[in-house]
Structures are given as structure tokens and as C-alpha cells.
Design a protein around this motif. Structure first.
Motif, short mmCIF file in Angstrom:
data_model
loop_
_atom_site.label_atom_id
_atom_site.label_comp_id
_atom_site.label_asym_id
_atom_site.label_seq_id
_atom_site.Cartn_x
_atom_site.Cartn_y
_atom_site.Cartn_z
N ILE A 193 -11.52 5.16 -9.92
CA ILE A 193 -10.68 5.29 -8.72
C ILE A 193 -9.75 4.07 -8.68
CG2 ILE A 193 -10.66 5.53 -6.21
CD1 ILE A 193 -13.79 6.20 -6.59
N VAL A 194 -8.45 4.32 -8.80
CA VAL A 194 -7.48 3.22 -8.81
C VAL A 194 -6.69 3.21 -7.51
CG1 VAL A 194 -5.47 2.23 -9.98
CG2 VAL A 194 -7.28 3.31 -11.32
N ASP A 195 -6.75 2.08 -6.79
CA ASP A 195 -5.85 1.88 -5.66
C ASP A 195 -4.52 1.41 -6.25
OD1 ASP A 195 -4.29 0.94 -3.61
OD2 ASP A 195 -5.94 0.05 -2.49
N GLY A 196 -3.61 2.37 -6.42
CA GLY A 196 -2.32 2.07 -7.04
C GLY A 196 -1.20 2.07 -6.02
N ALA A 197 -1.47 1.51 -4.84
CA ALA A 197 -0.48 1.48 -3.76
C ALA A 197 0.90 1.09 -4.27
CB ALA A 197 -0.93 0.51 -2.66
N HIS A 198 0.93 0.11 -5.18
CA HIS A 198 2.21 -0.48 -5.60
C HIS A 198 2.75 0.12 -6.91
CE1 HIS A 198 1.63 -3.50 -2.48
NE2 HIS A 198 0.36 -3.43 -2.82
N PHE A 249 -8.68 9.20 -10.31
CA PHE A 249 -7.84 9.17 -9.11
C PHE A 249 -6.94 7.94 -9.14
CE2 PHE A 249 -11.94 11.05 -7.98
CZ PHE A 249 -11.57 12.26 -7.41
N MET A 250 -5.67 8.14 -8.81
CA MET A 250 -4.76 7.01 -8.60
C MET A 250 -4.02 7.31 -7.29
SD MET A 250 -1.67 5.51 -8.30
CE MET A 250 -0.53 6.81 -8.73
N SER A 251 -4.31 6.49 -6.28
CA SER A 251 -3.64 6.70 -4.99
C SER A 251 -2.50 5.70 -4.84
CB SER A 251 -4.65 6.54 -3.86
OG SER A 251 -3.99 6.73 -2.62
N GLY A 252 -1.27 6.22 -4.76
CA GLY A 252 -0.10 5.35 -4.64
C GLY A 252 0.68 5.64 -3.36
N ALA A 253 1.55 4.71 -3.01
CA ALA A 253 2.40 4.89 -1.82
C ALA A 253 3.72 5.52 -2.24
CB ALA A 253 2.65 3.55 -1.15
N GLY A 254 4.26 6.36 -1.34
CA GLY A 254 5.62 6.87 -1.56
C GLY A 254 6.63 6.01 -0.83
N HIS A 255 6.15 5.22 0.13
CA HIS A 255 7.04 4.49 1.04
C HIS A 255 7.23 3.02 0.67
CE1 HIS A 255 3.71 2.27 3.02
NE2 HIS A 255 3.01 3.29 2.59
#
Ligand SMILES: Cc1ncc(COP(=O)(O)O)c(C=O)c1O
Length: 482
Positions: A258-263, A279-285
Motif C-alpha cells: 500500500i503506497v501513500d503516493g499523495a505527491h 494500491f497507490m493512492s495519489g492526489a488529483g489536487h
């Protein structure tokens, strides 16, 4: 302000509208057409990253690399609506929609209202278009509310068993830690936290060793390690925990990843199919410069050579289209995206931002962003010394466009939260244009208290002159605050 910058700021102050194109020079029109209003991609040579012990030689080398494409980036800078009286260097918290994205957003909103439309569906066409820029298929790209929402989808959907252990780090963001803590209370999982190093004296293998040793130790105690969760990069020091290297540890121990890929979206040109994390969760904003309340969640939905482990057992926790089929047999990202009536204009605008990035070239943006941050790091080293850096600078695998350092002449002042806040506030108020930066608190191994480092984001609307003025201003302010 130098002349180029003045022109650039003027262009930013009055961003071009498509209908104004008639008044532009043919060269500028052609540029805009390729970049923002048409398809096709620009083949542009990546900048070469410098590696030198001599900070001054390295910085001048990096500066000339940045100058190579000055005209190109000046045009890109002109596509944003940022106020000229500030230099925005906190993209890690929030990005800025370019004009072309704002146009799509408002046109789509107007069309939706004019036709009294609803927002049911799973946005398959948009997800498939966005997926191309990330090296995966449409069934592996879900639109989420933001990074935090993506982390909730990922973590709370896993079929945890009591006693499962998740190995993570002490530099994680609340967006990932919150669902992890819920899983602790709700499913009885355990969390094992690794203390991370800071500064330049580290390499990618440091992280492989840290995770591998911890997992072996836990297994030695009879623990059932099920997953690894880590930020790439951490929002605190900007250290890029190397996904490809850590995936070797994941595979060696048959774990869920599980990767917190916000950036990551909009900053790094990663091929997530080749990386193979679950999983890689990134921000669109943030770096992707889409609207607020948008995120990109990549979910592995097939077995590739990059990760031949079985797909983890996972169930949607936030959906209105539950599909009762085995994992891998259905569009998992559709299930995550579809939850009642959606804000379609918002996701169309996000997809437009992704298209713009694909057209410029994600690798070109990554190289530019990292070259700016490497230049900034070398300038910091010239003035403050390498010990002031919390971000590594010499291992290319650990680089991100977030730079964190200790600006204080009395080094212990970095443990003074009030002083760090004052530094951030005065960087905005004492200079014209003022600088928008932030402070971040984190643990440092062996330190008596938390450090409050100063974090700077470098992105496609900056140039070497911005970095020069920033460093000069920070040096002046740190002297005044000594
Ligand atoms: C590493 C990391 N994870 C999660 C978040 C939360 O981001 P979002 O606002 O997209 O949920 C942030 C925000 O800065 C972050 O830096």
C-alpha cells in the motif's frame, strides 16, 4: 524583478483564453495548440541530473540545465492564473488548476446545469484516458475524493484477520494512519513502525534493509506480517521511499503493498504497471493540478510479471455498484469510482489536467521538477552546509520535488515550533513577491524533540530565478532571526 520574469508575471496575471489566440504570434499559438488544446506529444530531451561533491559547481551545472528550456517553461508558466505577488511553493499541500482546466470545469458545470444532468456512472472513458499516463489499464484507475479517501478505500477494504501486522514508518501522514488505526480497532491488526533516517547520508538500500530486517524480526517472533504501507515520498522530509526497491521486499515476503503516493501524480512519471504495488493512492489536487476533492487511486487488478503475487482479498467499502465476482474478474476501479451521483465536471477537469501533463510529457515535468529541487538543495548546501538538509540529495532513487531543511543559524531553533511558524509567515510578509512555503514536524532519530523543518515544493511554474530569490531571502531572514 528581471525582464523575463516581469513578462512572465504579466502573462500569468492575464492568462490566455482560447478565443484570444487570434492575437498571439503563430509560434505561441502552435505551442498552446500542442500543449493544451490538441493531442500529440512533445518529444523533449530530459535534463541530465548532476552529481557532484562541490555544491557550487553542482548548482551552476544544474542552473544551466534549467536554462536550456527556459522559453518552453516560460510558456507553461503563462498557462496558470497564479497571483504574481506571491511565489507559490507549497504544491505539496495544494496545486493550482491551469486555465485550460478551469475552462473545462466551468463549461462542464454550465452544460450540466443547462441540461439538468445527473452524475451516475463509473466514468470508464475518463479513467481509461487517464490510465494511459500511469502505465495501467482503465480497470485499475479509480477516481477518489483525494489521497485520504483512496487510503480508506485501500486499507479498509482488505480482509484483515486479527493479529495481521502492517509494517510502516514513523513519517506517515494522517491520511494513511487514520484508516490503519481504524483497522487496528475494528479488525485487531497490529502496526509495526520503523523509525526513518533523515538527511543526505542514506541510500535506497537503507530502506530495503530497514523493512526487510523488521519483517524478519517480526516473523522470528511468530508474527503474521500481511502488508507494508509507506509514503513515496514522505510529506515530511520529501524522501522518496523507493517503490521499485521496496517491492522486492514485498515480493520476498508475499505481502500486500500500500503506497501513500499523495505527491506522485503530476510530479513523477511512474509506470505503476511496471512497479506492481497493490494500491497507490495519489492526489488529483496537488501536483497534478486538478480540482479539489479529486484523487487517483491505482489498484492492481491483474497479475503482471512485476508482481505475480495473488490479488489480495478486498471488498469495496464505499460504492453503489457492488459486483459479486472474484477479484480480477471485474472492473474494480469502476466499483470504487461509482458511488451514487458523481460530480462529473470535476472529474472531467481532472482528466483534462492529466491530458495536459501527458501532452507536455510526464517525464519532462518530472525531470524539470527534480532539477529545480536538486538546484535548491545545492544552493542550501552552499549557504547552510549539507547537515541542514533533511531531504537526501545524492541518491537519484530518493529524490522528489519536496525539499526540507533547517534554515536556522542556531541549529537547535528547528525544535522551536513558534520560530518555524514565524519563519514561514515572514517569508510571505517580508518579501515582494512573498514566498508561500510551510513547516513540517517530524521525529529525528536521537533528537530530544520533534524537528520543524521548512518544506519547499518546486514545480513547473518555477524557474532558477525563483530558487535564487528564495534562497537569498531565506538566508537574509535566517540572519535576521538569529
Ligand atoms: C503523504 C500524504 N498523504 C496524504 C495526504 C492527504 O492528502 P489529501 O488532502 O489528498 O487527502 C497528504 C497531504 O498533504 C500527504 O502529504
Amino acid at each position: 524583478m528581471d525582464e523575463l520574469k516581469q513578462k512572465q508575471r504579466a502573462a500569468v496575471a492575464t492568462p490566455p483564453h482560447p478565443e484570444d489566440l487570434a492575437t498571439w504570434t503563430p509560434k505561441r499559438r502552435e505551442f498552446l495548440r500542442m500543449l493544451a488544446y490538441g493531442a500529440g506529444s512533445l518529444a523533449l530531451a530530459p535534463l541530465i541530473s548532476a552529481c557532484s561533491d562541490d555544491a557550487s559547481a553542482a548548482s551552476s551545472d544544474l542552473r544551466s540545465q534549467l536554462a536550456q528550456d527556459e522559453a518552453f517553461w516560460s510558456e507553461v508558466q503563462g498557462m496558470f492564473v497564479l497571483k504574481p505577488e506571491k511565489v507559490y511553493m507549497n504544491i505539496g499541500t495544494g496545486g493550482s488548476m491551469p486555465k485550460v482546466v478551469l475552462d473545462v470545469f466551468s463549461q462542464e458545470n454550465l452544460a450540466k446545469a443547462a441540461d439538468s444532468s445527473s452524475g451516475y456512472g463509473n466514468l470508464a472513458d475518463l479513467r481509461a484516458a487517464v490510465a494511459k499516463g500511469f502505465g495501467v489499464d482503465g480497470d485499475e484507475v479509480a477516481f477518489s475524493g483525494n489521497t485520504s479517501s483512496g487510503m480508506c478505500h485501500a486499507i479498509l477494504g482488505i480482509k484483515w484477520e486479527p493479529g495481521d501486522v502492517v509494517v510502516t514508518t514513523n513519517h506517515e501522514h494522517g491520511g494513511g494512519l487514520t484508516p490503519l488505526n481504524i483497522a487496528v480497532d475494528r479488525y485487531g491488526i497490529e502496526v509495526s513502525t520503523i523509525a526513518l533516517p533523515v538527511g543526505n547520508n542514506q541510500t535506497a538500500s537503507t530502506y530495503v534493509q530497514l523493512f526487510d530486517e523488521r519483517i524478519r524480526a517480526l516473523k522470528g517472533q511468530g508474527k503474521r506480517v500481511r502488508a507494508m504501507m509507506w509514503s513515496a515520498p514522505t510529506y515530511k522530509t520529501g524522501t522518496m521511499l523507493p517503490i521499485a526497491d521496496l517491492m522486492q521486499v514485498v515480493k520476498a515476503h508475499s505481502l500486500i503493498s500500500i503506497v501513500d503516493g499523495a505527491h506522485l501524480p503530476g510530479m513523477m512519471a511512474y509506470d505503476y504497471g511496471a512497479l506492481g504495488m497493490d494500491f497507490m493512492s495519489g492526489a488529483g489536487h496537488k501536483w497534478q493540478c486538478g480540482p479539489g476533492s479529486t484523487g487517483i487511486l491505482v489498484i492492481r487488478n491483474k497479475m503482471r510479471p512485476s508482481n505475480p503475487l495473488p490479488l489480495p482479498e478486498w471488498y469495496p467499502i464505499h460504492t453503489s455498484s457492488y459486483v459479486r465476482q472474484p477479484r480480477g474478474a471485474y472492473d474494480i476501479a469502476a466499483t470504487v469510482t461509482s458511488c451514487g451521483s458523481l460530480h462529473v465536471p470535476m472529474f472531467r477537469a481532472l482528466a483534462r489536467a492529466c491530458e495536459m501533463w501527458d501532452t507536455i510529457g510526464r517525464k519532462k515535468i518530472e525531470t524539470y521538477d527534480l532539477t529545480l529541487s536538486s538546484y535548491l538543495k545545492e544552493k542550501i548546501v552552499e549557504r547552510w552546509g549539507v547537515e541542514a538538509l533533511y531531504s537526501p540529495k545524492d541518491d537519484p532513487k530518493l529524490l522528489s520535488a519536496l525539499t526540507c531543511f533547517n534554515p536556522f543559524r542556531n541549529r537547535d531553533d528547528v525544535m522551536n515550533q513558534q520560530k518555524a511558524t514565524t519563519f514561514v509567515n515572514r517569508m510571505l510578509s517580508d518579501f515582494a513577491p512573498g514566498f508561500v512555503i510551510r513547516s513540517v514536524n517530524f521525529e529525528v532519530i536521537g533528537a530530544p524533540a520533534q524537528h520543524y523543518g521548512i518544506r519547499i515544493s518546486t514545480h513547473l511554474w518555477h524557474d532558477a530565478n525563483d530558487i535564487d530569490r528564495l534562497v537569498e531571502s531565506m538566508w537574509t531572514l535566517s540572519g535576521a532571526m538569529a
